[in-house]
Design an enzyme around this catalytic site. Structure first.
Site, PDB file in Angstrom:
ATOM      1  N   ARG A  96       0.867  -1.314   0.116  1.00 33.78           N
ATOM      2  CA  ARG A  96       0.132   0.016   0.086  1.00 33.78           C
ATOM      3  C   ARG A  96       0.708   1.241  -0.032  1.00 33.78           C
ATOM      4  O   ARG A  96       0.293   2.323  -0.046  1.00 33.78           O
ATOM      5  CB  ARG A  96      -1.002  -0.088   1.224  1.00 33.78           C
ATOM      6  CG  ARG A  96      -1.780  -1.256   1.309  1.00 33.78           C
ATOM      7  CD  ARG A  96      -2.720  -1.509   0.146  1.00 33.78           C
ATOM      8  NE  ARG A  96      -3.756  -2.514   0.528  1.00 33.78           N
ATOM      9  CZ  ARG A  96      -4.308  -3.046  -0.414  1.00 33.78           C
ATOM     10  NH1 ARG A  96      -3.960  -2.992  -1.850  1.00 33.78           N
ATOM     11  NH2 ARG A  96      -5.275  -4.021  -0.182  1.00 33.78           N
TER      12      ARG A  96
ATOM     13  N   ASN B 245      -0.073  -2.162  -7.576  1.00 30.92           N
ATOM     14  CA  ASN B 245      -1.250  -1.528  -7.481  1.00 30.92           C
ATOM     15  C   ASN B 245      -1.089  -0.476  -6.476  1.00 30.92           C
ATOM     16  O   ASN B 245      -2.225  -0.135  -5.400  1.00 30.92           O
ATOM     17  CB  ASN B 245      -2.555  -2.256  -7.620  1.00 30.92           C
ATOM     18  CG  ASN B 245      -2.621  -3.088  -6.300  1.00 30.92           C
ATOM     19  OD1 ASN B 245      -1.748  -3.387  -5.696  1.00 30.92           O
ATOM     20  ND2 ASN B 245      -3.907  -3.285  -5.945  1.00 30.92           N
TER      21      ASN B 245
ATOM     22  N   ASP C 278      -1.958  -6.637 -11.568  1.00 28.40           N
ATOM     23  CA  ASP C 278      -2.599  -7.571 -10.340  1.00 28.40           C
ATOM     24  C   ASP C 278      -3.867  -6.472  -9.737  1.00 28.40           C
ATOM     25  O   ASP C 278      -3.548  -5.608  -9.489  1.00 28.40           O
ATOM     26  CB  ASP C 278      -1.655  -7.893  -9.294  1.00 28.40           C
ATOM     27  CG  ASP C 278      -2.547  -8.599  -8.041  1.00 28.40           C
ATOM     28  OD1 ASP C 278      -3.569  -9.387  -8.471  1.00 28.40           O
ATOM     29  OD2 ASP C 278      -2.379  -8.141  -6.886  1.00 28.40           O
TER      30      ASP C 278
ATOM     31  N   HIS D 236      -3.690 -11.773 -12.848  1.00 23.24           N
ATOM     32  CA  HIS D 236      -5.205 -11.643 -12.091  1.00 23.24           C
ATOM     33  C   HIS D 236      -5.928 -12.200 -13.344  1.00 23.24           C
ATOM     34  O   HIS D 236      -6.122 -11.253 -14.107  1.00 23.24           O
ATOM     35  CB  HIS D 236      -5.148 -10.514 -11.452  1.00 23.24           C
ATOM     36  CG  HIS D 236      -6.518 -10.102 -10.953  1.00 23.24           C
ATOM     37  ND1 HIS D 236      -6.942 -10.091  -9.522  1.00 23.24           N
ATOM     38  CD2 HIS D 236      -7.652  -9.875 -11.477  1.00 23.24           C
ATOM     39  CE1 HIS D 236      -7.989  -9.910  -9.354  1.00 23.24           C
ATOM     40  NE2 HIS D 236      -8.808  -9.879 -10.474  1.00 23.24           N
TER      41      HIS D 236
ATOM     42  N   ASP E 119      -1.395 -13.152  -0.936  1.00 25.78           N
ATOM     43  CA  ASP E 119      -2.191 -11.964  -1.508  1.00 25.78           C
ATOM     44  C   ASP E 119      -2.381 -11.175  -0.436  1.00 25.78           C
ATOM     45  O   ASP E 119      -3.581 -10.626  -0.189  1.00 25.78           O
ATOM     46  CB  ASP E 119      -3.340 -12.535  -2.259  1.00 25.78           C
ATOM     47  CG  ASP E 119      -4.100 -11.251  -3.029  1.00 25.78           C
ATOM     48  OD1 ASP E 119      -3.509  -9.967  -2.992  1.00 25.78           O
ATOM     49  OD2 ASP E 119      -5.359 -11.558  -3.634  1.00 25.78           O
TER      50      ASP E 119
HETATM   51 ZN   LIG Z   1      -3.340  -9.242  -5.238  1.00 19.39          ZN
END
Ligand SMILES: [Zn+2]
Length: 427
Positions: A66, A96, A154, A181, A307
């Site tokens: 994050r 991401n 992803d 993904h 994950d």
């Molecule tokens: Zn993921």
């Protein structure tokens, strides 16, 4: 760290489920001696590890830290401390973040933060498309020149097949691979839960397993056509598992991962809209659990990856459709897999160490870290007779969005050593 002598341990390895009794002497970050009956020299710290198991530390290739952009959920600092708490001494970050990791400059930023804040090696993947928008290619060559090995959007599939094919043709000549993904967005609905009896009961449109399976088949077929190496992330269904098995038999260069939560839980666990069981791909059925376990044992799944996806309590306390997808996993993976599978002889330590320590490292072009004389110290000490309660206090992640919150499971991680540093010490 001064020298460390661990006596009466049992040593686990990826090669076998048998445990070998041995003492282990660590000097200057290296396993200097391994045999039974090593005498303690003066000034050496001695740990009596009777009944405990010494094993290579884990490596997790699917982590959301994050940072930058969503530091209230997790940072590279808190996330790597969570990794250590779970016996994990190396991680691969997903791109991401906000902004997304889609250029050499962003990769450098991540490595700068990790160099400052992390006590374990941090690797990052890079986006396939700019901003993960699926429209134009990211700065792939710049990222590859900085050592990035895994390219992925992803969280989303690349919707444009022509663009994905182009990226695969372009990158096939480099030492890198794609990670997919898999999801056909047109079939996903609000991306809340599996389409099935539970979605009907709760009155929420579900995401059918075929949304994932169709995209999986598409991506492997494209990789097979272009010669690219492809890795399939977080497989959740029986047909997904069978798809990968079939393509492997066809000689496709494909690897695949399964997550602890897709093995352990299914849609029934959602109960009364419990968002700790909400992730994407969603939990499917009890039959899928059994198929995924079969695929793990058989080797259809090359690796286990968590994950790890932290979210704040506020976000997860929203209604089931609005709450974000994902749960944390770094701190609970080893203990929950021991508690549910290894303790019950469903599979052994050899399988876990192959799928969650050695193979993930090999996939990233790294050497495994077996506990052997002359090897680097990179191990954990596990107590099968211990217990762990996953309280907010115990967990080092900034977020506690896990179904294991406040639950007690068998097994504890008592010591994590990396090189000449004791990273975690409950011994
Ligand atoms: Zn993921």
């Amino acid at each position: 760290m001064s020298s460390l002598l661990i006596q009466n341990a049992r040593i686990a390895s990826e090669d076998s489920d048998d445990l070998t009794p041995s003492d282990v002497l660590v000097e200057n970050g290296t396993i200097a001696r391994m045999e039974q009956g090593i005498e303690a020299a003066e000034g050496v710290r001695v740990i009596d590890a009777a009944n405990r198991i010494l094993m290579p530390a884990m490596f997790d290739t699917h982590i959301h830290m994050r940072e930058p952009g969503q530091e209230a959920k997790e940072t590279i600092k808190s996330g790597t401390e969570a990794a250590i708490n779970g016996g994990v001494t190396g991680v691969v970050l997903m791109p991401n973040t906000a902004p997304a990791i889609d250029s050499a400059a962003m990769v450098r930023t991540i490595y700068d933060i990790a160099g400052r804040d992390a006590r374990i090696p941090v690797y990052t993947s890079g986006c396939i498309t700019k901003g993960r928008e699926g429209k134009e290619l990211a700065g792939i060559d710049g990222m590859l020149s900085l050592g990035v090995k895994m390219l992925t959007d992803d969280g989303d599939a690349v919707p444009n097949m022509s663009l994905l094919k182009h990226a695969m043709e372009y990158a096939a000549e480099f030492d890198c691979f794609f990670a997919s993904h898999c999801e056909v967005l047109e079939l996903s609905g609000p991306r809340a839960l599996n389409e099935g009896v539970v979605s009907h009961r709760l009155g929420i449109p579900g995401t059918p397993a075929c949304s994932e399976e169709i995209c999986m088949d598409r991506d492997i077929r494209l990789a097979h056509a272009t010669g690219a190496r492809l890795h399939i992330q977080h497989v959740s269904s029986r047909i997904g598992m069978e798809t990968i098995r079939w393509w492997k038999q066809m000689g496709a260069k494909v690897t695949a991962e399964v997550s602890p939560h897709h093995l352990l839980f299914n849609e029934e666990d959602i109960g009364d809209y419990d968002t700790h069981y909400k992730m994407n791909p969603p939990l499917r059925t009890v039959e899928d659990n059994a198929a995924l376990l079969e695929g793990l044992k058989e080797g259809v799944f090359d690796i286990i990856a968590t994950d790890h996806a932290p979210h704040t309590p506020f976000e997860k306390s929203q209604d089931f459709v609005t709450a974000p997808n994902g749960i944390t996993g770094l701190e609970t993976a080893v203990i929950s897999l021991y508690h549910h599978y290894i303790k019950n002889n469903e599979f052994g330590w050899g399988l876990l160490l192959n799928r969650y320590s050695a193979e993930p490292r090999r996939m990233m072009g790294l050497d495994p870290v077996p506990v052997i004389e002359g090897g680097k110290a990179d191990f954990l000490l596990f107590n099968p007779d211990g217990q762990t309660t996953f309280t907010a206090d115990y967990m080092q992640s900034k977020s506690q969005n896990t179904p294991f919150l406040d639950k007690t499971l068998d097994g504890s991680i008592d010591l994590v050593v990396l090189g000449d540093e004791v990273l975690l010490d409950r011994a």
